[in-house]
Motif scaffolding. Structure first.
Motif, PDB file in Angstrom:
ATOM      1  N   ILE A  88       0.869  -1.173   0.000  1.00 38.93           N
ATOM      2  CA  ILE A  88       0.000   0.000   0.000  1.00 38.93           C
ATOM      3  C   ILE A  88       0.902   1.218   0.000  1.00 38.93           C
ATOM      4  CG2 ILE A  88      -1.809   1.228   1.246  1.00 38.93           C
ATOM      5  CD1 ILE A  88      -2.365  -1.615   2.564  1.00 38.93           C
ATOM      6  N   ALA A  89       0.714   2.088  -0.975  1.00 35.72           N
ATOM      7  CA  ALA A  89       1.525   3.299  -1.083  1.00 35.72           C
ATOM      8  C   ALA A  89       0.630   4.513  -0.923  1.00 35.72           C
ATOM      9  CB  ALA A  89       2.232   3.347  -2.428  1.00 35.72           C
ATOM     10  N   VAL A  90       1.169   5.548  -0.311  1.00 37.86           N
ATOM     11  CA  VAL A  90       0.448   6.820  -0.222  1.00 37.86           C
ATOM     12  C   VAL A  90       1.343   7.903  -0.807  1.00 37.86           C
ATOM     13  CG1 VAL A  90       1.198   7.380   2.141  1.00 37.86           C
ATOM     14  CG2 VAL A  90      -0.910   8.352   1.253  1.00 37.86           C
ATOM     15  N   GLU A  91       0.731   8.756  -1.607  1.00 37.54           N
ATOM     16  CA  GLU A  91       1.410   9.908  -2.190  1.00 37.54           C
ATOM     17  C   GLU A  91       0.771  11.148  -1.605  1.00 37.54           C
ATOM     18  OE1 GLU A  91       0.879   9.449  -6.407  1.00 37.54           O
ATOM     19  OE2 GLU A  91       2.272   7.762  -6.514  1.00 37.54           O
ATOM     20  N   ALA A  92       1.572  11.913  -0.859  1.00 38.38           N
ATOM     21  CA  ALA A  92       1.081  13.121  -0.216  1.00 38.38           C
ATOM     22  C   ALA A  92       1.479  14.333  -1.057  1.00 38.38           C
ATOM     23  CB  ALA A  92       1.655  13.228   1.193  1.00 38.38           C
ATOM     24  N   SER A  93       1.196  15.511  -0.542  1.00 40.46           N
ATOM     25  CA  SER A  93       1.543  16.736  -1.241  1.00 40.46           C
ATOM     26  C   SER A  93       3.052  16.858  -1.445  1.00 40.46           C
ATOM     27  CB  SER A  93       1.028  17.937  -0.452  1.00 40.46           C
ATOM     28  OG  SER A  93       1.615  17.952   0.827  1.00 40.46           O
ATOM     29  N   MET A  94       3.429  17.606  -2.451  1.00 35.07           N
ATOM     30  CA  MET A  94       4.831  17.906  -2.769  1.00 35.07           C
ATOM     31  C   MET A  94       5.653  16.647  -3.050  1.00 35.07           C
ATOM     32  SD  MET A  94       5.416  21.114  -0.161  1.00 35.07           S
ATOM     33  CE  MET A  94       7.138  21.191  -0.524  1.00 35.07           C
ATOM     34  N   GLY A  95       5.012  15.594  -3.533  1.00 34.40           N
ATOM     35  CA  GLY A  95       5.725  14.396  -3.941  1.00 34.40           C
ATOM     36  C   GLY A  95       6.181  13.481  -2.819  1.00 34.40           C
ATOM     37  N   HIS A  96       5.765  13.737  -1.601  1.00 27.84           N
ATOM     38  CA  HIS A  96       6.154  12.865  -0.497  1.00 27.84           C
ATOM     39  C   HIS A  96       5.388  11.558  -0.598  1.00 27.84           C
ATOM     40  CE1 HIS A  96       7.170  16.916   0.991  1.00 27.84           C
ATOM     41  NE2 HIS A  96       8.281  16.271   1.289  1.00 27.84           N
ATOM     42  N   ARG A  97       6.094  10.461  -0.334  1.00 29.29           N
ATOM     43  CA  ARG A  97       5.515   9.135  -0.553  1.00 29.29           C
ATOM     44  C   ARG A  97       6.070   8.156   0.470  1.00 29.29           C
ATOM     45  NH1 ARG A  97       3.826   6.114  -5.448  1.00 29.29           N
ATOM     46  NH2 ARG A  97       4.445   3.980  -5.126  1.00 29.29           N
ATOM     47  N   ASN A  98       5.260   7.167   0.808  1.00 23.36           N
ATOM     48  CA  ASN A  98       5.710   6.074   1.653  1.00 23.36           C
ATOM     49  C   ASN A  98       4.862   4.854   1.307  1.00 23.36           C
ATOM     50  OD1 ASN A  98       7.155   4.652   3.534  1.00 23.36           O
ATOM     51  ND2 ASN A  98       6.497   5.842   5.288  1.00 23.36           N
ATOM     52  N   SER A  99       5.326   3.688   1.734  1.00 25.02           N
ATOM     53  CA  SER A  99       4.558   2.472   1.479  1.00 25.02           C
ATOM     54  C   SER A  99       4.586   1.566   2.703  1.00 25.02           C
ATOM     55  CB  SER A  99       5.094   1.733   0.247  1.00 25.02           C
ATOM     56  OG  SER A  99       6.405   1.313   0.464  1.00 25.02           O
ATOM     57  N   TYR A 100       3.633   0.659   2.731  1.00 20.38           N
ATOM     58  CA  TYR A 100       3.485  -0.284   3.829  1.00 20.38           C
ATOM     59  C   TYR A 100       3.162  -1.638   3.214  1.00 20.38           C
ATOM     60  CZ  TYR A 100       2.074  -2.048   8.409  1.00 20.38           C
ATOM     61  OH  TYR A 100       1.991  -2.748   9.577  1.00 20.38           O
ATOM     62  N   ARG A 101       3.801  -2.682   3.705  1.00 18.04           N
ATOM     63  CA  ARG A 101       3.573  -4.018   3.155  1.00 18.04           C
ATOM     64  C   ARG A 101       2.784  -4.862   4.149  1.00 18.04           C
ATOM     65  NH1 ARG A 101       7.389  -8.839   2.610  1.00 18.04           N
ATOM     66  NH2 ARG A 101       6.267 -10.153   1.166  1.00 18.04           N
ATOM     67  N   LEU A 102       1.669  -5.385   3.678  1.00 15.77           N
ATOM     68  CA  LEU A 102       0.893  -6.364   4.442  1.00 15.77           C
ATOM     69  C   LEU A 102       1.231  -7.733   3.887  1.00 15.77           C
ATOM     70  CD1 LEU A 102      -2.673  -4.784   4.679  1.00 15.77           C
ATOM     71  CD2 LEU A 102      -1.144  -5.297   6.573  1.00 15.77           C
ATOM     72  N   LYS A 103       1.690  -8.616   4.747  1.00 19.44           N
ATOM     73  CA  LYS A 103       2.024  -9.966   4.301  1.00 19.44           C
ATOM     74  C   LYS A 103       0.743 -10.755   4.032  1.00 19.44           C
ATOM     75  CE  LYS A 103       6.310 -10.140   6.875  1.00 19.44           C
ATOM     76  NZ  LYS A 103       7.048 -10.778   7.929  1.00 19.44           N
ATOM     77  N   ARG A 104       0.858 -11.723   3.150  1.00 21.75           N
ATOM     78  CA  ARG A 104      -0.279 -12.583   2.811  1.00 21.75           C
ATOM     79  C   ARG A 104      -0.899 -13.196   4.066  1.00 21.75           C
ATOM     80  NH1 ARG A 104      -1.509 -16.080  -1.945  1.00 21.75           N
ATOM     81  NH2 ARG A 104      -3.018 -17.593  -1.143  1.00 21.75           N
ATOM     82  N   SER A 105      -0.065 -13.606   5.009  1.00 11.89           N
ATOM     83  CA  SER A 105      -0.580 -14.215   6.248  1.00 11.89           C
ATOM     84  C   SER A 105      -1.441 -13.226   7.030  1.00 11.89           C
ATOM     85  CB  SER A 105       0.578 -14.723   7.101  1.00 11.89           C
ATOM     86  OG  SER A 105       1.457 -13.679   7.452  1.00 11.89           O
ATOM     87  N   GLU A 106      -1.081 -11.945   7.028  1.00 16.87           N
ATOM     88  CA  GLU A 106      -1.882 -10.923   7.712  1.00 16.87           C
ATOM     89  C   GLU A 106      -3.216 -10.723   6.997  1.00 16.87           C
ATOM     90  OE1 GLU A 106       0.731  -7.460   9.372  1.00 16.87           O
ATOM     91  OE2 GLU A 106       1.664  -8.175   7.525  1.00 16.87           O
ATOM     92  N   VAL A 107      -3.171 -10.737   5.666  1.00 14.82           N
ATOM     93  CA  VAL A 107      -4.391 -10.570   4.871  1.00 14.82           C
ATOM     94  C   VAL A 107      -5.334 -11.749   5.124  1.00 14.82           C
ATOM     95  CG1 VAL A 107      -5.327 -10.363   2.532  1.00 14.82           C
ATOM     96  CG2 VAL A 107      -3.204  -9.176   3.134  1.00 14.82           C
ATOM     97  N   GLU A 108      -4.781 -12.972   5.089  1.00 10.09           N
ATOM     98  CA  GLU A 108      -5.600 -14.167   5.343  1.00 10.09           C
ATOM     99  C   GLU A 108      -6.198 -14.133   6.736  1.00 10.09           C
ATOM    100  OE1 GLU A 108      -3.806 -17.725   2.597  1.00 10.09           O
ATOM    101  OE2 GLU A 108      -2.717 -17.242   4.430  1.00 10.09           O
ATOM    102  N   ALA A 109      -5.416 -13.753   7.717  1.00  2.02           N
ATOM    103  CA  ALA A 109      -5.896 -13.726   9.102  1.00  2.02           C
ATOM    104  C   ALA A 109      -7.008 -12.697   9.308  1.00  2.02           C
ATOM    105  CB  ALA A 109      -4.734 -13.438  10.052  1.00  2.02           C
ATOM    106  N   GLY A 110      -7.008 -11.658   8.488  1.00  2.92           N
ATOM    107  CA  GLY A 110      -8.016 -10.600   8.620  1.00  2.92           C
ATOM    108  C   GLY A 110      -9.283 -10.811   7.822  1.00  2.92           C
ATOM    109  N   ARG A 111      -9.376 -11.942   7.131  1.00  5.49           N
ATOM    110  CA  ARG A 111     -10.568 -12.205   6.300  1.00  5.49           C
ATOM    111  C   ARG A 111     -11.795 -12.448   7.107  1.00  5.49           C
ATOM    112  NH1 ARG A 111      -8.798 -16.367   1.733  1.00  5.49           N
ATOM    113  NH2 ARG A 111     -10.728 -17.238   2.368  1.00  5.49           N
TER     114      ARG A 111
END
Length: 111
Positions: A88-111
């Motif tokens: 998951i990436a977010v692009e903020a004002s003035m070109g600032h950006r960051n990302s966050y990775r959710l592992k498949r195991s986290e996605v499965e556990a949250g279903r």
């Protein structure tokens, strides 16, 4: 004071002066999954939200799955688009950006 010591001190001072503003514009991003929904929170180090930030969601093959915008509180949520590693990436004002990775195991556990 020796000239070389003075130069090193001046160089260090300049580095510290220019480093502080760069840190002030960093974007923080956090994501978690609960009951089939991925929730994201985006904010600056001072606590102010990334309002209207562009959110991009990619799978493990770097294919774009969806995109959206954060609300006035820096929040964005969406139904799990695919059970996979999600970036998951977010692009903020003035070109600032960051990302966050959710592992498949986290996605499965949250279903």
């Amino acid at each position: 004071m020796k000239p070389s010591l003075f130069r090193w001190g001046l160089a260090l001072l300049l580095i510290l002066l220019f480093a502080a503003p760069a840190l002030a514009h960093k974007v923080n991003l956090f994501a978690y999954v609960e009951r089939g929904v991925v929730y994201t929170e985006s904010y600056f180090p001072d606590g102010s939200p990334v309002a209207g930030g562009k959110v991009l969601v990619y799978d493990s093959q770097k294919s774009l799955l969806l995109e959206g915008k954060t609300d006035s509180k820096g929040l964005f949520h969406f139904a799990i688009p695919k059970v996979d590693d999600l970036t998951i990436a977010v692009e903020a004002s003035m070109g600032h950006r960051n990302s966050y990775r959710l592992k498949r195991s986290e996605v499965e556990a949250g279903r």
